[in-house]
Design an enzyme around this catalytic site. Structure first.
Site, PDB file in Angstrom:
ATOM      1  N   GLU A 136      -5.951 -54.262   2.120  1.00 34.53           N
ATOM      2  CA  GLU A 136      -5.450 -55.408   2.889  1.00 34.53           C
ATOM      3  C   GLU A 136      -4.520 -54.904   3.977  1.00 34.53           C
ATOM      4  O   GLU A 136      -3.551 -54.198   3.700  1.00 34.53           O
ATOM      5  CB  GLU A 136      -4.716 -56.385   1.977  1.00 34.53           C
ATOM      6  CG  GLU A 136      -4.043 -57.547   2.707  1.00 34.53           C
ATOM      7  CD  GLU A 136      -4.998 -58.324   3.593  1.00 34.53           C
ATOM      8  OE1 GLU A 136      -4.728 -58.415   4.816  1.00 34.53           O
ATOM      9  OE2 GLU A 136      -6.015 -58.829   3.083  1.00 34.53           O
ATOM     10  N   GLY A 196      -3.935 -63.063   0.228  1.00 36.17           N
ATOM     11  CA  GLY A 196      -4.131 -64.507   0.146  1.00 36.17           C
ATOM     12  C   GLY A 196      -4.951 -65.068   1.287  1.00 36.17           C
ATOM     13  O   GLY A 196      -5.468 -66.176   1.202  1.00 36.17           O
ATOM     14  N   GLY A 197      -5.043 -64.316   2.383  1.00 37.40           N
ATOM     15  CA  GLY A 197      -5.866 -64.757   3.496  1.00 37.40           C
ATOM     16  C   GLY A 197      -5.312 -65.953   4.239  1.00 37.40           C
ATOM     17  O   GLY A 197      -4.157 -66.342   4.078  1.00 37.40           O
ATOM     18  N   CYS A 257      -5.960 -69.171   3.973  1.00 35.65           N
ATOM     19  CA  CYS A 257      -5.626 -70.358   3.183  1.00 35.65           C
ATOM     20  C   CYS A 257      -4.184 -70.327   2.705  1.00 35.65           C
ATOM     21  O   CYS A 257      -3.437 -71.294   2.877  1.00 35.65           O
ATOM     22  CB  CYS A 257      -6.569 -70.476   1.998  1.00 35.65           C
ATOM     23  SG  CYS A 257      -6.211 -71.892   0.931  1.00 35.65           S
ATOM     24  N   HIS A 267     -11.235 -99.364 -13.235  1.00 33.58           N
ATOM     25  CA  HIS A 267     -10.545-100.272 -12.306  1.00 33.58           C
ATOM     26  C   HIS A 267      -9.050-100.210 -12.594  1.00 33.58           C
ATOM     27  O   HIS A 267      -8.641-100.178 -13.740  1.00 33.58           O
ATOM     28  CB  HIS A 267     -11.044-101.701 -12.505  1.00 33.58           C
ATOM     29  CG  HIS A 267     -10.267-102.711 -11.700  1.00 33.58           C
ATOM     30  ND1 HIS A 267     -10.498-102.912 -10.358  1.00 33.58           N
ATOM     31  CD2 HIS A 267      -9.256-103.555 -12.057  1.00 33.58           C
ATOM     32  CE1 HIS A 267      -9.668-103.848  -9.922  1.00 33.58           C
ATOM     33  NE2 HIS A 267      -8.892-104.249 -10.935  1.00 33.58           N
TER      34      HIS A 267
END
Length: 460
Positions: A34, A39-40, A42, A441
């Site tokens: 890296e 983590g890139g 995102c 509901h």
């Protein structure tokens, strides 16, 4: 210095660490390389920090509406950008630290910091270290791309990365680009209190969506005071820091939008141009995306590409699915494929737009016997109770097979409710599976059976 690994993962985004963990657990010696932040996109500049900011903007918006619910807030709402930034950064940094700790604890996995460059199909270099391996998995992501507009070389502007570091409130934010990044930041900063203008070259926002979806998004944004300039051609930039302008020279009359800050939200490109792919013989398309087959394999044996860099999906969920596909084929003897994936994504304005499968236009183009069901969110009890009734639900069915082809939900919690339709589509079940289901509901999803019971042939 030379090192050897059984496998090398280049990039620690959404796909890379997960694959490294699986390979390491299988007993393989793995290197994860890296060059910047694990983590890139995102974790660091994309999904996580932007949605944290969206949450702050939503609170500000609802605080201004408090009196609608019988709640008095006691005065004007003030957004402190510095505190928003601190909260956002804290969430992002904790996420990154969690990924770092995860990598550090993986058996048989070594994290190497630096920029990897191919020297051959099975050899990479990181600084002074030569790394030999039998398998390479590329997860290098992408970055913002800015067109060569006149003035872009001298007029200050921000991309999505710079917006994450902005610690002052723009008086007037001018956004070039009316797609997902531009619209999310536009609504966000409008709710923070900035004046916002969006300049888009297409004649309508979100041109890939059906026209009524685009029109409804326009209505949502304009109701909040965002100014839209559509069909803007021949764009150029002008001005200086604090006093900038976006011009559309070809428009008659010529458009000029002045502001204090410019955000360029004009697309992204893959981080493949500095990998030395030519030395490995890895093929790319004209935009730099790595060409892969249905299992993320490149044209070179022993090299795979996952995530944004392969052009098969620019989302966190598609990147992670790429990892799942690679791991399933390599380690689980399960022949999973990219082509099995159903298109699904969301635009995280408020209310969000969630989309799965085909649009009506795409379904008609592909020759389906199309049936459409539409219901406004104003018919949904939960939306009425919460005072958030903007938007609608739309479902698209094949009249010959009774299978769901696609759906769009523009409305509160639509990004969650749509998964009930997505699961039915993956199961290849008929749409009546939904109409016969008894939904809870009051929820947003309870209107989906009603919407599917109203199918008709689209007009026009």
């Amino acid at each position: 210095m030379s090192q050897r690994f059984d496998a090398v993962v280049v990039g620690a985004g959404q796909a890379g660490p997960s694959l490294a963990a699986r390979l390491g657990e299988a007993g393989r010696k793995v290197a994860v390389i890296e060059r910047h932040l694990v983590g890139g996109t995102c974790v660091n500049t994309g999904c996580i920090p932007t949605k944290a900011m969206v949450a702050s903007a939503y609170v500000a918006h609802m605080a201004r509406r408090a009196s609608d619910y019988g709640v008095e807030n006691g005065g004007d709402i003030k957004v402190e950008v510095e505190r928003v930034w601190q909260r956002t950064r804290g969430i992002s940094e904790r996420s990154r630290q969690n990924v770092e700790k995860w990598l550090a604890g993986m058996p048989n996995v070594t994290l190497i910091r630096g920029h990897a460059v191919f020297e051959s199909p099975k050899t990479l270099r990181v600084g002074d270290t030569q790394i030999e391996t039998d398998q390479v998995f590329l997860d290098v992501g992408g970055r913002a791309v800015v067109p060569d507009f006149p003035g872009a070389d001298r007029v200050p502007y921000l991309t999505n990365v710079g917006m994450m570091d902005l610690r002052e409130m723009p008086r007037h934010l001018v956004i070039v680009g009316g797609s997902y990044i531009g619209l999310e930041f536009g609504q966000m900063f409008r709710r923070f209190g900035a004046e916002v203008s969006i300049v888009e070259r297409s004649e309508r926002l979100l041109p890939r969506e059906d026209p009524e979806v685009s029109a409804a998004v326009v209505d949502i944004l304009q109701r909040e005071g965002i100014t839209l300039h559509l069909g803007a051609e021949c764009i150029e930039l002008d001005g200086k820091a604090g006093d900038v302008a976006v011009l559309a020279r070809c428009d008659q009359p010529r458009k000029e939008v002045r502001g204090t800050h410019i955000l360029m939200a004009t697309g992204r490109r893959p981080n493949t141009d500095s990998l030395g792919l030519q030395k490995a013989g890895v093929a790319t398309d004209k935009h730099g995306y790595i060409l892969v087959d249905d299992q993320c394999r490149t044209n070179v044996e022993g090299i795979w590409a996952m995530g944004d860099c392969n052009g098969k999906g620019a989302f966190t969920h598609t990147s992670y699915n790429d990892y799942e596909i690679v791991a399933a084929n390599l380690l689980d003897n399960e022949p999973r494929r990219i082509s099995d994936r159903i298109n699904a994504y969301a635009l995280f304005i408020d209310p969000p737009l969630a989309r799965v499968g085909l649009t009506e236009h795409e379904a008609l183009r592909d020759g389906h016997k199309v049936l459409v069901g539409v219901r406004p969110m104003a018919r949904v009890g939960r939306a009425i109770e919460r005072g958030e009734t903007q938007g609608f639900m739309k479902v698209i069915v094949d009249g010959d097979t009774n299978k769901l082809l696609g759906a769009a939900i523009l409305g509160i919690s639509g990004d969650e409710a749509i998964h009930s339709l997505l699961d039915v589509m993956y199961a290849k079940a008929p749409y009546r599976t939904v109409t016969h289901a008894v939904h809870i509901h009051p929820t947003i999803a309870e209107l989906l059976p009603t919407t599917l019971q109203s199918l008709s042939v689209p007009s026009g």
